[in-house]
Scaffold this active site. Structure first.
Site, PDB file in Angstrom:
ATOM      1  N   HIS A   1       0.757  -1.087   0.211  1.00 20.74           N
ATOM      2  CA  HIS A   1      -0.014   0.067   0.035  1.00 20.74           C
ATOM      3  C   HIS A   1       0.699   1.071   0.143  1.00 20.74           C
ATOM      4  O   HIS A   1       0.413   2.352  -0.207  1.00 20.74           O
ATOM      5  CB  HIS A   1      -0.877  -0.154   1.346  1.00 20.74           C
ATOM      6  CG  HIS A   1      -2.181   0.870   1.166  1.00 20.74           C
ATOM      7  ND1 HIS A   1      -2.026   2.074   2.178  1.00 20.74           N
ATOM      8  CD2 HIS A   1      -3.014   1.161   0.298  1.00 20.74           C
ATOM      9  CE1 HIS A   1      -3.252   2.692   1.865  1.00 20.74           C
ATOM     10  NE2 HIS A   1      -3.958   2.278   0.801  1.00 20.74           N
TER      11      HIS A   1
ATOM     12  N   TYR B   1      -9.049  13.514  -4.692  1.00 16.54           N
ATOM     13  CA  TYR B   1      -8.660  13.409  -3.341  1.00 16.54           C
ATOM     14  C   TYR B   1      -7.683  14.307  -2.807  1.00 16.54           C
ATOM     15  O   TYR B   1      -6.890  14.736  -3.693  1.00 16.54           O
ATOM     16  CB  TYR B   1      -8.074  12.182  -3.273  1.00 16.54           C
ATOM     17  CG  TYR B   1      -8.958  10.628  -3.272  1.00 16.54           C
ATOM     18  CD1 TYR B   1     -10.079  10.770  -4.017  1.00 16.54           C
ATOM     19  CD2 TYR B   1      -8.463   9.511  -3.222  1.00 16.54           C
ATOM     20  CE1 TYR B   1     -11.104   9.968  -4.020  1.00 16.54           C
ATOM     21  CE2 TYR B   1      -9.147   8.280  -3.377  1.00 16.54           C
ATOM     22  CZ  TYR B   1     -10.571   8.453  -3.624  1.00 16.54           C
ATOM     23  OH  TYR B   1     -11.337   7.505  -4.160  1.00 16.54           O
TER      24      TYR B   1
ATOM     25  N   ARG C   1     -11.592  11.311   8.881  1.00 15.97           N
ATOM     26  CA  ARG C   1     -12.758  11.291   7.897  1.00 15.97           C
ATOM     27  C   ARG C   1     -13.618  10.198   8.043  1.00 15.97           C
ATOM     28  O   ARG C   1     -14.843  10.445   8.248  1.00 15.97           O
ATOM     29  CB  ARG C   1     -12.069  11.389   6.391  1.00 15.97           C
ATOM     30  CG  ARG C   1     -13.223  11.563   5.272  1.00 15.97           C
ATOM     31  CD  ARG C   1     -12.770  11.082   4.127  1.00 15.97           C
ATOM     32  NE  ARG C   1     -13.025   9.617   3.930  1.00 15.97           N
ATOM     33  CZ  ARG C   1     -11.935   8.882   3.318  1.00 15.97           C
ATOM     34  NH1 ARG C   1     -10.901   9.235   2.885  1.00 15.97           N
ATOM     35  NH2 ARG C   1     -12.414   7.550   3.439  1.00 15.97           N
TER      36      ARG C   1
ATOM     37  N   HIS D   1      -7.891  12.666   2.014  1.00 11.90           N
ATOM     38  CA  HIS D   1      -7.509  11.340   2.042  1.00 11.90           C
ATOM     39  C   HIS D   1      -5.942  11.305   2.701  1.00 11.90           C
ATOM     40  O   HIS D   1      -5.214  10.269   3.035  1.00 11.90           O
ATOM     41  CB  HIS D   1      -7.196  10.920   0.505  1.00 11.90           C
ATOM     42  CG  HIS D   1      -6.838   9.677   0.305  1.00 11.90           C
ATOM     43  ND1 HIS D   1      -5.737   8.975  -0.164  1.00 11.90           N
ATOM     44  CD2 HIS D   1      -7.550   8.328   0.414  1.00 11.90           C
ATOM     45  CE1 HIS D   1      -5.414   7.864  -0.517  1.00 11.90           C
ATOM     46  NE2 HIS D   1      -6.577   7.393   0.107  1.00 11.90           N
TER      47      HIS D   1
END
Length: 685
Positions: free
Chosen positions: A435, A468, A564, A592
């Site tokens: 990731h 984002y 968020r 983000h």
């Protein structure tokens, strides 16, 4: 506070986030067509919620029904709570669409025409459309011993048709299933002249209802009932049986379309005996049935704003700011060699990242390029640049994460194309999703090798970079670029974790770093020193981090969290978390970025990261956290990423101890502060 009440339910927290998104669809200050988009976003999010989280709860209940989850409840209790909350949210969503958005859209000349309101000319056009566009590709399946109930694809639109009479072979009819292919639009625009010069749309379901009899000539249609099945979409790849990960993923992608059912949606007019029949076919209970007042898939309404040319009903266009210095130098590498570049998307353009890869592909001094890909879209200039670099004979290594949820097929496709271009493609480390967002360019300069790196909080995706909010750092720092090289070596090769100079990585050092930094602030507070933690992320649910934050709060550390989405920490509880404040910002842009700040007795330790504070990010993914040390860049990250978010009183929601949220508002005499608009003013072009 009892142990089981210290952690909130993550699924309920996720539904609460979607309630905040739905509030955007209610907000009269948001342009009307954008409100419709937010309504669609909620539907899309709910689909994923059922495919992933509800499916997980069902599996957990089956696997270990007595085990208590982090929220202190058993799976069955959590499923009941979550089902009730989901039903409430869905009812609210359809009420908003039917009773608020549709009337307001109609006032603007944008109509969704129901069958009972069709004019004669509209009926004629719709019948012609059915005959021309639908009839040739629809395949009705009559149910009898030789035609068993078909397996509907995940989230596909289907119709159960009740029939009366005998067919051409003398078979008595009862019921047939009609599946609407996904290539068909779910909302069909009518010609403007049939709508009084405005915009008119009809639902595909209405067209099929009106003309489904043409699929069964000579038969009597007694009823036509739309339904939609949501399936468990988890991908399972067995490491012991694994020979080729890419092939295994491709097989799993097919199987995912036919996973176990988790939700059945029908219209509220569907008779009880049809509902019961469908539930039996999919082995579902009444608790998994959702009756809706309208089309069973609101997601597909997201096509409408793009079909309506009404700029006055949409957000104004913003232009991302561009690096002026980049236009004054022939090479981005020359610019980065002088000082690192911090980019804050979408307010600042993503182009420097693309330019870095393009230049690397064309520059004869560049010897090697490495990059991770998690999500990148169906069209990517970045991937094209990597392919050009490989075709030019450079050493190109791309780590493609094949298990990026719902982007697996796209990533498989890019992996094939990159391999065909000559790039070395690896799929990370089995069992750990890659990731981390990082790229490395190795260049020969004056006879020695020089590295340049990009590290970000968001994906290498030009589409989402316009929506984002994320930070990205382009740097030639020798220690950071050496660390990035070590990380690529770990992922692509074999061996023990390398010792890093400045970066922190999951699954090895990042969790410990966060825990240690929280503990250090705790000790500072106990010693009477100023102590503060401020962090911004998408989700906070990791229990050991939450407990560390509780201990810090008890010691007097002032903690502000900008989360968020999911947050299972309880803020503001006396004796537990009275010094913790949590807020969520939901606006036009999707927040983000991940930013961590620790006061550390005045050194202001600041990081940007790819990782949320979740168990999966700390222990089951490969992630990075990058320190921001250059004074001007650190000042920017703290101000733009944290301080301005804490000042927002327009799109911020303040979390309450029970997990609920209250919308922030300016105090009396206080001016409005709007994080996203203010950042466009500060950084935009």
């Amino acid at each position: 506070m009892p142990e089981q009440n210290r952690i909130l339910c993550r699924e309920l927290s996720l539904l609460a986030f979607n309630r905040r998104v739905l509030a955007q669809a209610e907000d009269q200050n948001v342009p009307l067509l954008e409100r419709l988009r937010f309504l669609c976003i909620v539907s899309s999010n709910l689909d994923e919620f059922f495919e992933v989280r509800m499916a997980w709860l069902k599996r957990e209940h089956k696997r270990c029904p007595q085990r208590r989850l982090d929220n202190g409840k058993m799976p069955s209790e959590t499923i009941a709570d979550v089902t009730e909350a989901a039903r409430s949210l869905i009812r609210h969503q359809y009420d908003l669409f039917n009773n608020v958005l549709q009337p307001e859209l109609a006032q603007e000349g944008i109509h969704f025409y129901r069958r009972r309101n069709w004019t004669d000319t509209q009926k004629k056009w719709i019948e012609d459309y059915f005959d021309r566009e639908l009839l040739p590709i629809l395949t009705p399946i009559g149910l009898d011993p030789s035609h068993p109930f078909p397996r509907p694809l995940n989230k596909s639109l289907n119709f159960a048709v009740e029939l009366d009479g005998t067919d051409a072979f003398g078979r008595p009819s009862g019921m047939a299933i009609v599946q609407a292919p996904r290539i068909l639009p779910r909302v069909v625009p009518l010609p403007s002249e049939l709508c009084g010069g405005g915009h008119g749309f009809v639902f595909l379901s209405s067209i099929l209802h009106a003309h489904v009899g043409k699929l069964f000539p000579g038969m009597n249609v007694k009823g036509c009932h739309q339904f939609r099945l949501t399936r468990d979409s988890d991908l399972t790849v067995d490491e012991e049986d694994l020979q080729n990960l890419r092939a295994a993923i491709q097989n799993e992608l097919h199987d995912r379309e036919y996973g176990d059912g988790v939700r059945l949606e029908v219209a509220d007019t569907c008779p009880a005996y049809i509902r019961d029949f469908l539930l039996a076919q999919f082995k579902l209970t009444a608790a998994e049935l959702y009756q809706v007042k309208g089309p069973v898939n609101l997601v597909r309404l997201n096509a409408v704003p793009d079909l309506v040319n009404r700029p006055d009903l949409k957000f104004p266009t913003h232009t991302p700011g561009r690096l002026k210095a980049l236009g004054k130098t022939a090479s981005i590498f020359d610019l980065v060699r002088q000082s690192p570049i911090l980019l804050h998307h979408p307010y600042q353009s993503f182009d420097p990242v693309v330019e870095m890869m393009r230049e690397a592909a064309a520059d004869p001094a560049v010897l090697a390029v490495k990059m991770t890909i998690y999500r990148t879209g169906t069209r990517s200039e970045l991937v094209r640049a990597l392919m050009k670099a490989a075709l030019a004979g450079k050493q190109v290594t791309v780590v493609v994460e094949l298990m990026a949820r719902f982007d697996e097929a796209n990533n498989v496709n890019w992996a094939k194309q990159l391999e065909e271009a000559g790039a070395h493609v690896v799929y990370g480390v089995f069992g750990y999703k890659v990731h981390a967002k990082m790229a490395l360019v190795i260049r020969r300069e004056d006879g020695v090798l020089k590295r340049y790196a990009h590290l970000g909080t968001g994906n290498y995706h030009q589409g989402t970079s316009r929506i984002y909010t994320d930070f990205g750092l382009i740097t030639a720092d020798e220690q950071i670029t050496a660390d990035v090289n070590i990380l690529f070596m770990e992922i692509t090769g074999l061996g023990k974790p390398g010792r890093l100079n400045k970066l922190y990585q999951s699954p090895f050092t990042l969790h410990k770093m966060v825990i240690d930094r929280i503990a250090r602030e705790t000790e500072h507070a106990k010693a009477g020193k100023p102590a503060r933690i401020t962090a911004k992320m998408n989700s906070l649910i990791e229990p050991t981090v939450i407990e560390a934050l509780y201990r810090a709060s008890a010691a007097g550390v002032q903690i502000d969290l900008i989360v968020r989405g999911m947050c299972t920490l309880r803020p503001g509880v006396k004796g537990l978390s009275e010094n913790i404040r949590v807020r969520s910002i939901v606006g036009r842009q999707l927040e983000h970025a991940r930013v961590y700040y620790f006061h550390n007795n005045g050194t202001d330790d600041t990081f940007i990261s790819s990782a949320d504070w979740m168990g999966r990010n700390f222990f089951r993914r490969i992630e990075t956290a990058t320190p921001i040390t250059a004074p001007e860049l650190k000042k920017r990250v703290i101000h733009e990423g944290l301080t301005m978010a804490l000042d927002d009183n327009t799109h911020a929601w303040l979390m309450q101890p029970d997990g609920g949220y209250i919308r922030a508002a300016p105090a009396e005499g206080e001016s409005e502060a709007d994080l996203q608009n203010d950042l466009w003013t500060l950084l935009g072009g």
